[in-house]
Design an enzyme around this catalytic site. Structure first.
Site, PDB file in Angstrom:
ATOM      1  N   LEU A  34       0.820  -1.213   0.000  1.00  0.00           N
ATOM      2  CA  LEU A  34       0.000   0.000   0.000  1.00  0.00           C
ATOM      3  C   LEU A  34       0.849   1.257   0.000  1.00  0.00           C
ATOM      4  CD1 LEU A  34      -2.581   1.702   0.429  1.00  0.00           C
ATOM      5  CD2 LEU A  34      -2.470   1.103   2.865  1.00  0.00           C
TER       6      LEU A  34
ATOM      7  N   TYR B  27       2.933   1.624  -3.519  1.00  0.00           N
ATOM      8  CA  TYR B  27       1.952   1.718  -4.613  1.00  0.00           C
ATOM      9  C   TYR B  27       1.237   3.066  -4.571  1.00  0.00           C
ATOM     10  CZ  TYR B  27      -2.544   1.031  -6.954  1.00  0.00           C
ATOM     11  OH  TYR B  27      -3.667   1.188  -7.741  1.00  0.00           O
ATOM     12  N   HIS B  28       0.878   3.487  -3.372  1.00  0.00           N
ATOM     13  CA  HIS B  28       0.187   4.764  -3.194  1.00  0.00           C
ATOM     14  C   HIS B  28       1.080   5.927  -3.630  1.00  0.00           C
ATOM     15  CE1 HIS B  28      -2.504   7.712  -1.377  1.00  0.00           C
ATOM     16  NE2 HIS B  28      -1.474   8.214  -0.716  1.00  0.00           N
ATOM     17  N   HIS B  29       2.337   5.899  -3.223  1.00  0.00           N
ATOM     18  CA  HIS B  29       3.262   6.978  -3.583  1.00  0.00           C
ATOM     19  C   HIS B  29       3.427   7.093  -5.103  1.00  0.00           C
ATOM     20  CE1 HIS B  29       4.724   8.917  -0.036  1.00  0.00           C
ATOM     21  NE2 HIS B  29       5.087   7.789   0.563  1.00  0.00           N
TER      22      HIS B  29
ATOM     23  N   VAL C 295      -0.066   8.190  -6.923  1.00  0.00           N
ATOM     24  CA  VAL C 295      -0.451   9.581  -6.637  1.00  0.00           C
ATOM     25  C   VAL C 295       0.405  10.548  -7.437  1.00  0.00           C
ATOM     26  CG1 VAL C 295      -0.384  11.385  -4.873  1.00  0.00           C
ATOM     27  CG2 VAL C 295      -1.481   9.227  -4.374  1.00  0.00           C
TER      28      VAL C 295
END
Length: 261
Positions: free
Chosen positions: A135, A138-140, A143
């Site tokens: 998470l 992947y989020h970094h 975004v």
């Protein structure tokens, strides 16, 4: 409702910023590629080595991002409230003035640029040998890619996306700074932050749907490919953060797993 404008906000040339992003937004792939390489190379490098403490640098890092996020949340929040009270909810979703308004234009650009240095969060996790969640990285990556991709087209919904993210990051980085300083933070604070992240993703999906719905009949400028990517991004975040919430605060409540990092 009047919103105070500061000189540096008013004088910021958003046209040059938008032009630069239109010409260079694809460099975000380079940042993400370098980031992914450093993440996995860093984990390999630290294998078998002692973890680094890095408490003071982490406090400074988290505190600086917390201050930036708090100021960004206040400035974009006031402007969002101004749009809501003067033009209503639909206009707040479809409005493009977040990219060019005298109050918000600087913070919109600062927001998308900040997604590059925020990648540095992961280096502290790797060097301190903490658990690195899918998470997290992947989020970094996603975004950064979506923010730069969307800013160049000034798509509708951006005002909500920026304001919500600034607000959640203000809470999150403040929490990280306090914990890094060695101060005790009640567990409910972490629960509230994760719940706020889940609410952000649910609202992101809602705004994305409304942009799609209203761009068919009203002036709500966006593109179908942007709607698709935003929907996939926010849906994946909603599922991942909800899973993290369950694993960290619900399943662990009965002692079935270890304390979350």
């Amino acid at each position: 409702m009047n919103v105070t404008e500061y000189d540096f906000e008013r004088q910021f040339d958003e046209r040059k910023a938008i032009q630069w992003m239109q010409e260079n937004w694809s460099q975000s792939f380079m940042f993400c590629g370098l980031y992914a390489t450093l993440v996995f190379a860093g984990r390999h490098f630290m294998r078998g080595r002692q973890k680094l403490e890095l408490r003071r640098p982490l406090v400074l890092w988290s505190l600086s991002l917390a201050v930036f996020s708090v100021i960004g949340a206040v400035r974009t929040g006031w402007y969002m409230l101004h749009i809501l009270t003067t033009h209503g909810f639909k206009q707040s979703v479809c409005d493009q003035s977040f990219y060019s308004g005298p109050v918000s234009k600087f913070w919109a650009y600062a927001f998308v640029l900040s997604k590059a240095p925020e990648l540095g969060d992961t280096m502290f996790i790797i060097l301190r040998k903490q658990r690195l969640l899918f998470l997290h990285w992947y989020h970094h990556i996603t975004v950064l890619l979506y923010s730069w991709y969307s800013y160049k087209d000034q798509v509708a919904g951006g005002g909500w996306f920026m304001t919500m993210n600034f607000l959640v990051h203000a809470l999150m980085y403040s929490y990280y700074a306090v914990r890094a300083a060695g101060l005790h933070v009640p567990r409910p604070c972490a629960v509230v932050i994760t719940a706020a992240q889940i609410m952000q993703m649910a609202m992101g999906l809602t705004v994305t749907y409304l942009v799609y719905r209203w761009m068919q009949v009203d002036h709500c400028p966006s593109y179908l490919d942007n709607i698709v990517w935003a929907s996939l991004m926010y849906l994946s975040y909603l599922l991942l953060f909800s899973s993290f919430f369950y694993e960290s605060y619900l399943r662990c409540k009965s002692g079935k797993c270890s304390k979350a990092d």
